[in-house]
Scaffold this active site. Structure first.
Site, PDB file in Angstrom:
ATOM      1  N   CYS A 105       0.762  -1.339  -0.072  1.00  0.00           N
ATOM      2  CA  CYS A 105       0.092  -0.066  -0.014  1.00  0.00           C
ATOM      3  C   CYS A 105       1.084   1.181  -0.049  1.00  0.00           C
ATOM      4  CB  CYS A 105      -1.072  -0.092   1.175  1.00  0.00           C
ATOM      5  SG  CYS A 105      -2.402   1.106   1.097  1.00  0.00           S
ATOM      6  N   HIS A 235      -3.598  -5.462   0.956  1.00  0.00           N
ATOM      7  CA  HIS A 235      -2.783  -5.739   2.271  1.00  0.00           C
ATOM      8  C   HIS A 235      -2.769  -7.249   2.593  1.00  0.00           C
ATOM      9  CE1 HIS A 235      -2.618  -1.646   3.987  1.00  0.00           C
ATOM     10  NE2 HIS A 235      -3.627  -1.463   3.063  1.00  0.00           N
ATOM     11  N   GLU A 237      -0.876  -8.737   4.909  1.00  0.00           N
ATOM     12  CA  GLU A 237      -0.893  -8.653   6.359  1.00  0.00           C
ATOM     13  C   GLU A 237      -2.341  -8.645   7.152  1.00  0.00           C
ATOM     14  OE1 GLU A 237      -0.120  -6.091   4.798  1.00  0.00           O
ATOM     15  OE2 GLU A 237      -1.342  -4.419   5.953  1.00  0.00           O
TER      16      GLU A 237
END
Lengths: 275, 996
Positions: A105, A235, A237
């Site tokens: 990002c 994302h 994560e």
């Protein structure tokens, strides 16, 4: 060094450091350091001591001059206090040493704007693409399907069959290139490793909201020719466990989320090649 | 000299910002604009070489892939009108600040004091526009003239070069260390004039208390020794005004109230807050006994409860209504980053884990004329939504729960509720994290942003009604990045044990924060000349009360100060020692060596006798509509789904990052296409654990038109109901109340003050009754009591509104229940009985009525039912659950069906009813908003177990989930009375706000 070591850089508006560090630990890194940029700038922490640099999501400097622009400027110009060394020297050495960088990002925006991606022909620090405002003109938090290019040199996406499903959370994710030539090269070298697609991962799409920002050629993630530097807008994560999935209460899903594979591939690559 | 660097997008690059503005002009102002392009302008007031300027223009300020830069020349071309919008002097310019830092990295040197970067934006408009149209576009959309300036140039004048640029908004005033004395030995009229002219918001009685204090000869004697006269200084008067403001002191909640009910029974209430709010918590904690989980309630910036043995949970909700009315973007942004500092400044300091937002607006499609100074509700909507978006997203805190409530009375003042929760280790360095102490000798340290004129008189201004002359300086613009840097730093300082005490600088600025801290140890000595300023020209009183944002105040022991300041420097955070804490008993303020304020702590904080109020309750009869008997209610359901209070808010919610920090479990939207409305949020604050936090809320101002007692009861039940629906535990659940009222103090401006006071009393009584019965302690809250607009002619008062927020725990997030129908064949149950309670309902509102039969909550029965349901969730017997609220059963059925993508066959004959038989009609069963009801679906294989667990409670199976894509409902006479295709129902629900 026999331990696989990851560093997650924070400060000035980065805000996914906790979950990025968690992802590294789950994937099997022996040591995971969340380092504030001031620790690097004061010489207390050195990139040389790590194998995997995480440039995570956030709003660096509020994205005030365009996403990640101010940090790109900082990383290029800042000096390590009390020395003649610039931080960028450490970063370039990190790349030269064959280590891994993953930008997510805001971190992807940073890598592109610093010229670390796509860095065609290994010309690091020469910006040839950018990420700018979504076509819809708004920040968006929604989940996207991405078709993965199995022929890509990216070390992070090995073993992904079909594609992966992750959330995006950005206002400036539209990928643009300097010229058709750059785009052709990106495609010819299979650097556009992840592309927004339909839910079957059958083909890239330009259709909103499957493609949430209008990215050129539906590009969601990009690597350099070495495959060791990669960035993506979604994302990984944020999807480490099935309960992160928006429909986990109605679908039968594996315990582990789609995002973890990128970090697992990183640690495996490091164990095989750098330790 | 001032250099101008202009950055424009290359021709072929789409201008998303310009396009959005073009759409808004077309959609809301109806002017023919064919294109809008934008240019970013940086005015750099600094000594730079040509080479430096070229690097700055080429690199940090310009993205050369898509943009071009122009140094000291114009980028604009090909337009009919150019509108340039920049800030007024002294307004926070975040982009300018970042540009300044970028320039410093490039040049390798710091800009000098007084040098700076100022930003503005040019809008290039093309279209058949008249000058007056452009003026209207500018003031109606592009520029908020309160905080911004503009210039409009047509193409011809631009080319002729006859239009002067905006010029830089530099504050150039000289520092004035002057302190004025105010003679209070004057007539009552003059006392009032002093208060009014100075925006002190002090009443005559309060002014006379101050007058009396300063007339005391012993006081005068002591003041003389310090070089002060017998008159108060402006610093002292301002400090008292802040501390005694309604905003800070909550005078109405502390008042003595003579309350009279509808039967003429009178009672005297000594402080609503102590009696009903603290009282409820005290009672609940007794009931909880050993299971009490409250750690710190009503004494810190936020409430603290135990999450588990390792962690504590912190929660606070605030409002930021008055500033949001004036500058929706800045007001709301400040609201969210402001409430962030509350849990951050609670105990030793907590990591922030989520935000919640509830907004109350008038319809964005409002078409009546508005009084001058009031912004159109649509503009407030846009600005507030964007302000909270930037504040929350940039701070890296997920926005997980919220709602939008519409009522045209919110045109007078919008309500902007912002909540933030924190998470902290139960102990830090061996001490409980929720406890903190100040010792005399500790240093007063301020960290974060600098002090400016922004936000002066915020506390006193919000203690008055909004009017045409509301002060400009009361508005601030938050800066999430400065705050983020500060919180990054302070968490490390906390873990290294570098400070003893931390608190937020909010309303009232240093006056309030240091004033309150001084009560901990009994005094302070503060030098205002040491405070870092954004620019010169602030008088000492302004430094003391400025509400400039992003600041925390701390008590740092002298032995740790060097380490503290060094860490701050390293992390790029400003930290300044302003004085020290003492046990002198005095709030002692100096400017350099001169004492400018010397007030006893006791007088400052306890000098105010309680206000006296009278509340007289009467039951107001509203016209009761005739019952309707129809053969088909599909049209009514479609209309309800499209009503502003029920329709989907997805276009707003998707703009908020609700997943950052990685612990998202239940998102705002759920279901087969991720678009069904969740009843609450669930997240994991600790990624190593499956224990989760659950958060929800209840708000139903419409019921206040009938009886605020039941409004409050329903808000509490709604909050708990949503929390329970998703799987929240009833053993660890806490509430927060946020009262937003119209002025209840009887006066010429408020002739119905006694009724409004009675409404307030009744809401508080319900708060006590239901929290005690539900066994839910209140852990924190806030009130905002002057939500009126009055310009001398028009008065608009909001409906009395309470936001009841609920926070608690789910032991295992893997048992979370979502609201979407899961599979065909599942059995649909309705838990709870339905009664003829259409008063204040969305359905009556649609018909143009309020009615009288407001829903009543039976807490004891509901709690028993909620407990049984929770047991079913624990045993994993529930496939889906959706709470019934606005729009009643019909709306809940539709939402459950279209979220899951499955049809439903429902039979109203099987719905349990409470009341006389003649009231049991299809209309009532479909749309009544009776409280405490849950719509549950259960897999057939779990039917017996589920029914066994629910035994002893009111519930019935009312239908099944089908493969079809329609919702069908059979009425009590056996005929089909509602049939809607899921696509049509969803479209009706999604379309109203989709484009906003």
């Amino acid at each position: 060094m026999t331990l696989a070591k990851a560093i997650v850089l924070t400060g000035n508006g980065t805000n996914c450091e906790i979950e990025a560090a968690h992802a590294c630990r789950l994937a099997g890194f022996d040591e995971v350091k969340i380092a504030h940029i001031s620790e690097l700038l004061y010489g207390e922490v050195r990139l040389d001591d790590f194998h995997f640099l995480n440039l995570t999501g956030g709003f660096l400097d509020g994205d005030d001059l365009g996403s990640a622009k101010a940090q790109a400027n900082r990383l290029k110009n800042a000096r390590i206090t009390g020395t003649n060394e610039h931080l960028i020297d450490q970063i370039l050495r990190f790349i030269k040493d064959g280590k891994l960088i993953l930008g997510v990002c805001n971190g992807f925006q940073l890598m592109v704007k610093m010229g670390l991606l796509p860095a065609l022909d290994g010309t690091y620090l020469n910006q040839s693409a950018t990420l700018t405002f979504n076509d819809c003109g708004r920040f968006q938090d929604r989940w996207v399907y991405m078709k993965c290019d199995a022929a890509s040199p990216s070390v992070f996406t090995k073993g992904i069959s079909g594609g992966i499903y992750l959330p995006i959370r950005h206002g400036e994710g539209k990928f643009l290139v300097e010229s058709q030539e750059v785009l052709d090269k990106i495609e010819a070298l299979h650097l556009s490793v992840l592309k927004y697609s339909d839910s079957d991962f059958s083909a890239p799409t330009m259709e909103f909201p499957l493609n949430p920002n209008g990215s050129t050629n539906a590009i969601a993630g990009l690597c350099d020719e070495s495959g060791r530097l990669m960035g993506l807008m979604p994302h990984p994560e944020a999807f480490l466990h099935r309960t992160n999935h928006p429909r986990w209460t109605r679908e039968s899903l594996p315990e582990e989320g789609d995002g973890l594979i990128l970090f697992r591939n990183a640690v495996e690559y490091i164990r095989s090649n750098l330790l | 000299m001032t250099h101008r660097i202009e950055i424009n997008l290359k021709k072929q690059v789409r201008d998303a910002r310009g396009e959005r503005i073009r759409r808004e002009i077309e959609h809301f102002l109806h002017f023919p604009v064919s294109s809008v392009r934008t240019i970013d302008v940086y005015s750099i007031d600094a000594q730079l070489s040509t080479k430096e300027l070229e690097i700055i223009a080429a690199e940090p300020l310009c993205d050369r892939i898509i943009q071009s830069s122009h140094i000291n020349s114009s980028a604009a071309s090909d337009f009919d009108y150019l509108v340039e919008v920049g800030f007024r002097p002294g307004v926070t310019d975040n982009i300018g600040r970042t540009a300044r830092e970028a320039i410093e990295y490039v040049t390798g040197r710091r800009l000098e004091e007084g040098e700076g970067v100022y930003t503005s934006v040019q809008y290039l408009l093309k279209g058949e526009l008249k000058p007056a149209d452009v003026e209207q576009i500018t003031t109606g959309l592009l520029c908020n003239t309160l905080i911004q300036r503009y210039r409009i140039v047509d193409f011809a004048s631009f080319n002729a070069g006859t239009s002067a640029p905006l010029g830089i908004p530099k504050v150039t005033a000289e520092t004035r260390a002057t302190v004025n004395e105010i003679n209070l030995n004057v007539s009552d009229d003059e006392l009032l004039a002093i208060s009014k002219d100075g925006v002190l918001a002090l009443t005559l009685e309060e002014m006379k208390i101050i007058q009396e204090y300063f007339q005391d000869s012993a006081v005068a004697e002591q003041r003389k020794k310090l070089g002060l006269s017998e008159n108060p200084t402006d610093v002292e008067l301002e400090a008292l005004a802040q501390t005694w403001s309604e905003h800070c002191k909550h005078k109405i909640f502390a008042a003595t109230i003579d309350y009279c009910d509808e039967n003429g029974n009178r009672e005297e209430i000594h402080s609503l807050f102590k009696t009903f709010i603290q009282g409820a918590t005290k009672k609940v904690r007794e009931q909880l006994g050993e299971r009490d989980f409250c750690l710190s309630v009503f004494k810190d910036n936020a409430g603290v409860i135990k999450f588990n043995d390792e962690y504590s949970l912190v929660f606070k909700v605030e409002t930021h209504n008055s500033p949001s009315a004036l500058d929706p973007y800045g007001g709301a942004l400040t609201g969210i980053v402001g409430v962030n500092r509350d849990p951050f400044g609670t105990g030793k300091g907590a990591k922030l884990i989520f935000n919640t937002d509830v907004f109350c607006f008038a319809s964005p499609f409002y078409e009546k004329t508005l009084p001058a100074r009031l912004l159109h509700p649509r503009r407030i909507y846009e600005g507030v939504v964007e302000g909270v978006e930037h504040g929350g997203n940039k701070s890296g805190i997920p926005t997980v729960n919220g709602s939008l409530v519409f009522d045209d009375r919110f045109a007078g003042k919008p309500l902007v509720f912002c909540g933030t929760a924190g998470f902290m280790p139960a102990t830090i360095n061996g001490e409980p994290s929720h406890v903190k102490t100040i010792y005399p000798g500790d240093l007063i340290v301020m960290t974060g942003g600098r002090i400016g004129k922004d936000g002066i008189h915020g506390a006193t201004f919000s203690s008055e009604e909004l009017s045409e002359s509301s002060p400009v300086s009361a508005v601030q613009i938050g800066d999430p990045i400065t705050q983020k840097r500060m919180t990054d730093f302070l968490i490390i300082a906390r873990d290294r044990n570098l400070y003893n005490f931390i608190t937020d600088n909010g309303a009232g600025g240093l006056s309030s924060s240091i004033g309150e801290m001084a009560t901990e140890c009994g005094g302070c000595r503060l030098d205002l000349a040491k405070a870092p300023l954004k620019y010169s020209g602030l008088a000492p009183w302004e430094i003391l009360i400025s509400e400039a944002q992003e600041r925390m105040s701390l008590a740092v022991p002298p032995a740790k100060i060097e380490e503290f300041l060094a860490l701050a420097r390293k992390m790029g955070v400003e930290a300044t020692v302003l004085g020290d804490f003492t046990d002198s008993g005095y709030f002692h303020i100096s400017y350099n060596d001169a004492t400018v304020a010397y007030l006893p702590i006791d007088f400052l904080h306890e000098g105010l006798p309680p206000m006296q109020l009278k509340g007289v309750w009467e039951i107001k009869k509203h016209p009761e509509p005739q019952p309707v008997e129809k053969s088909d209610y599909t049209g009514e359901l479609l209309k309800l789904l499209s009503s502003l209070n029920i329709c989907s808010k997805e276009s707003v919610v998707r703009r908020y990052d609700h997943e950052v920090q990685g612990g998202s479990v239940l998102k705002p939207f759920t279901g087969v296409n991720d678009d069904g409305p969740s009843d609450a949020a669930v997240l994991r604050p600790d990624l190593e654990s499956f224990e989760g936090v659950v958060v929800s809320h209840g708000i139903c101002p419409r019921y206040s038109d009938i009886d605020t007692y039941h409004m409050m009861a329903n808000a509490i039940d709604e909050g708990i109901r949503g929390y329970v629906a998703v799987g929240g535990s009833l053993d660890l659940i806490a509430g927060l109340d946020n009262f937003c009222w119209c002025d209840p103090v009887q006066s010429e401006k408020t002739p119905d003050g006694e009724y409004k006071t009675a409404q307030l009393v009744r809401a508080n009584k319900a708060l006590y009754d239901y929290c005690v019965d539900y066994n839910v302690p209140l852990i924190s809250g806030k009130d905002s009591m002057k939500n009126d607009f009055f310009d001398g002619v028009t008065k608009i008062s909001i409906p009395p509104t309470v936001l009841f927020s609920v926070i608690g725990k789910i032991d295992d997030v893997r048992k979370t229940v979502t609201m979407d129908a899961k599979r065909p064949g599942d059995i649909v149950y309705l838990l709870g009985k339905t009664a003829f309670e259409l008063g204040g309902s969305e359905y009556y509102a649609l018909r143009g009525f309020v009615g009288n039969r407001v829903p009543r909550v039976d807490a004891l029965k509901s709690l028993k039912r909620y407990r049984a349901y929770h047991e079913a969730v624990q045993q994993e017997l529930v496939a889906s659950c959706h709470d019934l609220s606005d729009g009643g059963l019909a709306v809940a059925l539709a939402e459950t069906a279209f979220a899951g993508g499955f049809g439903m066959e429902i039979d109203l004959q099987r719905v349990l009813f409470s009341g006389v038989a003649c009231d049991r009609t299809d209309e009532v069963l479909l749309f009544s908003e009776s409280a405490s009801r849950l719509l549950v679906t259960v897999h057939p294989e779990n039917r017996d177990m589920f029914e066994k667990v629910m035994t002893g409670n009111c519930f019935s199976s009312i239908g099944t989930i089908t493969e079809e894509t329609t919702l069908t409902v059979t009425g009590i006479d056996g005929s089909m009375i509602l049939r809607g295709a899921l696509d049509d129902l969803k479209e009706a629900w999604q379309s109203p706000l989709r484009e906003l």
